[in-house]
Write a protein that holds these residues in place. Structure first.
Motif, PDB file in Angstrom:
ATOM      1  N   TYR A 168       0.948  -1.089  -0.097  1.00  0.00           N
ATOM      2  CA  TYR A 168       0.000   0.271   0.113  1.00  0.00           C
ATOM      3  C   TYR A 168       0.856   1.254  -0.102  1.00  0.00           C
ATOM      4  O   TYR A 168       0.731   2.183  -0.767  1.00  0.00           O
ATOM      5  CB  TYR A 168      -0.839  -0.158   1.431  1.00  0.00           C
ATOM      6  CG  TYR A 168      -1.597   1.245   1.358  1.00  0.00           C
ATOM      7  CD1 TYR A 168      -2.947   1.257   0.316  1.00  0.00           C
ATOM      8  CD2 TYR A 168      -1.430   2.241   2.248  1.00  0.00           C
ATOM      9  CE1 TYR A 168      -3.828   2.248   0.606  1.00  0.00           C
ATOM     10  CE2 TYR A 168      -2.027   3.582   1.946  1.00  0.00           C
ATOM     11  CZ  TYR A 168      -3.279   3.486   1.309  1.00  0.00           C
ATOM     12  OH  TYR A 168      -3.869   4.794   1.531  1.00  0.00           O
ATOM     13  N   LYS A 169       1.977   1.182   0.880  1.00  0.00           N
ATOM     14  CA  LYS A 169       2.862   2.468   0.867  1.00  0.00           C
ATOM     15  C   LYS A 169       3.401   2.703  -0.376  1.00  0.00           C
ATOM     16  O   LYS A 169       3.733   3.806  -0.908  1.00  0.00           O
ATOM     17  CB  LYS A 169       3.990   2.252   2.001  1.00  0.00           C
ATOM     18  CG  LYS A 169       3.331   2.196   3.327  1.00  0.00           C
ATOM     19  CD  LYS A 169       4.175   1.640   4.379  1.00  0.00           C
ATOM     20  CE  LYS A 169       3.808   1.693   5.822  1.00  0.00           C
ATOM     21  NZ  LYS A 169       4.648   1.280   6.854  1.00  0.00           N
ATOM     22  N   LYS A 170       4.088   1.642  -1.086  1.00  0.00           N
ATOM     23  CA  LYS A 170       4.685   1.778  -2.364  1.00  0.00           C
ATOM     24  C   LYS A 170       3.698   2.520  -3.624  1.00  0.00           C
ATOM     25  O   LYS A 170       4.032   3.323  -4.238  1.00  0.00           O
ATOM     26  CB  LYS A 170       5.418   0.409  -2.918  1.00  0.00           C
ATOM     27  CG  LYS A 170       6.398   0.101  -2.043  1.00  0.00           C
ATOM     28  CD  LYS A 170       7.035  -1.269  -2.722  1.00  0.00           C
ATOM     29  CE  LYS A 170       7.934  -1.834  -1.719  1.00  0.00           C
ATOM     30  NZ  LYS A 170       8.555  -2.997  -2.343  1.00  0.00           N
ATOM     31  N   ALA A 171       2.203   1.782  -3.589  1.00  0.00           N
ATOM     32  CA  ALA A 171       1.260   2.367  -4.341  1.00  0.00           C
ATOM     33  C   ALA A 171       1.028   3.815  -4.174  1.00  0.00           C
ATOM     34  O   ALA A 171       0.927   4.601  -5.047  1.00  0.00           O
ATOM     35  CB  ALA A 171       0.161   1.408  -4.323  1.00  0.00           C
ATOM     36  N   ALA A 172       0.839   4.212  -2.875  1.00  0.00           N
ATOM     37  CA  ALA A 172       0.518   5.605  -2.510  1.00  0.00           C
ATOM     38  C   ALA A 172       1.716   6.574  -3.074  1.00  0.00           C
ATOM     39  O   ALA A 172       1.433   7.544  -3.377  1.00  0.00           O
ATOM     40  CB  ALA A 172       0.558   5.612  -1.055  1.00  0.00           C
ATOM     41  N   ALA A 173       2.998   6.047  -2.862  1.00  0.00           N
ATOM     42  CA  ALA A 173       4.091   7.009  -3.235  1.00  0.00           C
ATOM     43  C   ALA A 173       4.067   6.920  -4.979  1.00  0.00           C
ATOM     44  O   ALA A 173       4.318   8.012  -5.198  1.00  0.00           O
ATOM     45  CB  ALA A 173       5.341   6.233  -2.826  1.00  0.00           C
ATOM     46  N   ALA A 174       3.565   5.937  -5.412  1.00  0.00           N
ATOM     47  CA  ALA A 174       3.781   6.087  -6.937  1.00  0.00           C
ATOM     48  C   ALA A 174       2.400   6.912  -7.399  1.00  0.00           C
ATOM     49  O   ALA A 174       2.681   7.844  -8.352  1.00  0.00           O
ATOM     50  CB  ALA A 174       3.640   4.642  -7.470  1.00  0.00           C
ATOM     51  N   ASP A 175       1.565   6.969  -6.808  1.00  0.00           N
ATOM     52  CA  ASP A 175       0.328   8.033  -6.918  1.00  0.00           C
ATOM     53  C   ASP A 175       0.660   9.187  -6.843  1.00  0.00           C
ATOM     54  O   ASP A 175       0.607  10.175  -7.579  1.00  0.00           O
ATOM     55  CB  ASP A 175      -0.831   7.492  -6.174  1.00  0.00           C
ATOM     56  CG  ASP A 175      -1.633   6.114  -6.686  1.00  0.00           C
ATOM     57  OD1 ASP A 175      -1.318   5.798  -7.760  1.00  0.00           O
ATOM     58  OD2 ASP A 175      -2.506   5.958  -5.823  1.00  0.00           O
ATOM     59  N   SER A 176       1.413   9.565  -5.795  1.00  0.00           N
ATOM     60  CA  SER A 176       1.708  10.988  -5.288  1.00  0.00           C
ATOM     61  C   SER A 176       2.616  11.456  -6.447  1.00  0.00           C
ATOM     62  O   SER A 176       2.738  12.657  -6.875  1.00  0.00           O
ATOM     63  CB  SER A 176       2.118  10.846  -3.851  1.00  0.00           C
ATOM     64  OG  SER A 176       3.531  10.376  -3.925  1.00  0.00           O
ATOM     65  N   LYS A 177       3.730  10.549  -6.692  1.00  0.00           N
ATOM     66  CA  LYS A 177       4.488  11.070  -7.780  1.00  0.00           C
ATOM     67  C   LYS A 177       3.775  11.304  -9.534  1.00  0.00           C
ATOM     68  O   LYS A 177       4.318  12.035  -9.925  1.00  0.00           O
ATOM     69  CB  LYS A 177       5.628   9.950  -8.331  1.00  0.00           C
ATOM     70  CG  LYS A 177       6.891   9.657  -7.177  1.00  0.00           C
ATOM     71  CD  LYS A 177       7.888   8.760  -7.420  1.00  0.00           C
ATOM     72  CE  LYS A 177       8.643   8.425  -6.226  1.00  0.00           C
ATOM     73  NZ  LYS A 177       9.676   7.404  -6.408  1.00  0.00           N
ATOM     74  N   SER A 178       2.992  10.465  -9.757  1.00  0.00           N
ATOM     75  CA  SER A 178       2.265  10.830 -10.940  1.00  0.00           C
ATOM     76  C   SER A 178       1.348  12.147 -10.575  1.00  0.00           C
ATOM     77  O   SER A 178       1.129  12.793 -11.856  1.00  0.00           O
ATOM     78  CB  SER A 178       1.214   9.611 -11.069  1.00  0.00           C
ATOM     79  OG  SER A 178       0.293   9.678 -10.222  1.00  0.00           O
ATOM     80  N   GLU A 179       0.849  12.327  -9.672  1.00  0.00           N
ATOM     81  CA  GLU A 179       0.171  13.469  -9.323  1.00  0.00           C
ATOM     82  C   GLU A 179       1.075  14.914  -9.599  1.00  0.00           C
ATOM     83  O   GLU A 179       0.493  15.813 -10.059  1.00  0.00           O
ATOM     84  CB  GLU A 179      -0.560  13.587  -7.843  1.00  0.00           C
ATOM     85  CG  GLU A 179      -1.975  12.728  -8.006  1.00  0.00           C
ATOM     86  CD  GLU A 179      -2.424  12.450  -6.389  1.00  0.00           C
ATOM     87  OE1 GLU A 179      -2.214  13.715  -5.625  1.00  0.00           O
ATOM     88  OE2 GLU A 179      -3.396  11.663  -6.204  1.00  0.00           O
ATOM     89  N   LYS A 180       2.140  14.655  -8.994  1.00  0.00           N
ATOM     90  CA  LYS A 180       3.109  15.931  -9.037  1.00  0.00           C
ATOM     91  C   LYS A 180       3.570  16.194 -10.483  1.00  0.00           C
ATOM     92  O   LYS A 180       3.489  17.522 -11.022  1.00  0.00           O
ATOM     93  CB  LYS A 180       4.151  15.624  -8.058  1.00  0.00           C
ATOM     94  CG  LYS A 180       4.258  15.730  -6.873  1.00  0.00           C
ATOM     95  CD  LYS A 180       5.434  15.433  -6.130  1.00  0.00           C
ATOM     96  CE  LYS A 180       5.160  15.541  -4.639  1.00  0.00           C
ATOM     97  NZ  LYS A 180       6.320  15.146  -3.691  1.00  0.00           N
ATOM     98  N   SER A 181       3.669  15.145 -11.388  1.00  0.00           N
ATOM     99  CA  SER A 181       3.954  15.227 -12.801  1.00  0.00           C
ATOM    100  C   SER A 181       2.993  15.543 -13.364  1.00  0.00           C
ATOM    101  O   SER A 181       3.074  16.510 -14.226  1.00  0.00           O
ATOM    102  CB  SER A 181       4.661  14.091 -13.351  1.00  0.00           C
ATOM    103  OG  SER A 181       3.711  13.084 -13.349  1.00  0.00           O
ATOM    104  N   SER A 182       1.571  15.584 -13.366  1.00  0.00           N
ATOM    105  CA  SER A 182       0.581  15.764 -13.921  1.00  0.00           C
ATOM    106  C   SER A 182       0.094  17.291 -13.536  1.00  0.00           C
ATOM    107  O   SER A 182      -0.499  17.967 -14.343  1.00  0.00           O
ATOM    108  CB  SER A 182      -0.747  14.983 -13.727  1.00  0.00           C
ATOM    109  OG  SER A 182      -1.203  15.051 -12.406  1.00  0.00           O
ATOM    110  N   SER A 183       0.286  17.678 -12.240  1.00  0.00           N
ATOM    111  CA  SER A 183       0.141  18.942 -11.841  1.00  0.00           C
ATOM    112  C   SER A 183       1.139  20.004 -12.451  1.00  0.00           C
ATOM    113  O   SER A 183       0.937  21.192 -12.701  1.00  0.00           O
ATOM    114  CB  SER A 183       0.093  19.055 -10.380  1.00  0.00           C
ATOM    115  OG  SER A 183       1.515  18.873  -9.735  1.00  0.00           O
TER     116      SER A 183
END
Length: 102
Positions: A64-79
């Motif tokens: 779960y922690k790895k998936a959450a970290a990947a999601d936060s990275k993708s949100e930063k790049s899309s923003s």
């Protein structure tokens, strides 16, 4: 069980009582036997949580922690991409206010 402080308004006798949260307040003073006992305001009735296990993140799996970290990275790049798009947009023109008697 929480500890409550009581004081008699008639004789001034003060005491501490262990009571459940839903128990009725005491009214009769054990010293003078009058119905003038009042519960005092204090910090002794607070519930204190100590140790681990009280937070949402205490039980998270590594997956779960790895998936959450990947999601936060993708949100930063899309923003950051959306900021570039907004800078290409033309600014809105301001409307001129037309006359009136001044």
């Amino acid at each position: 069980m929480p500890t409550y402080d009581y004081e008699c308004e008639a004789c001034g006798h003060a005491l501490e009582v262990f009571q459940g949260i839903n128990d009725p307040m005491l009214k009769k003073c054990p010293e003078c036997k009058k119905l003038k006992l009042k519960r005092q305001f204090g910090t002794g009735a607070a519930i204190v949580f100590k140790g681990s296990g009280f937070y949402q993140t205490d039980y998270r799996s590594e997956g779960y922690k790895k998936a959450a970290a990947a999601d936060s990275k993708s949100e930063k790049s899309s923003s950051s991409g959306s900021k570039e798009k907004s800078s290409d947009a033309k600014p809105a023109k301001a409307k001129k206010k037309t006359g009136g008697d001044s």
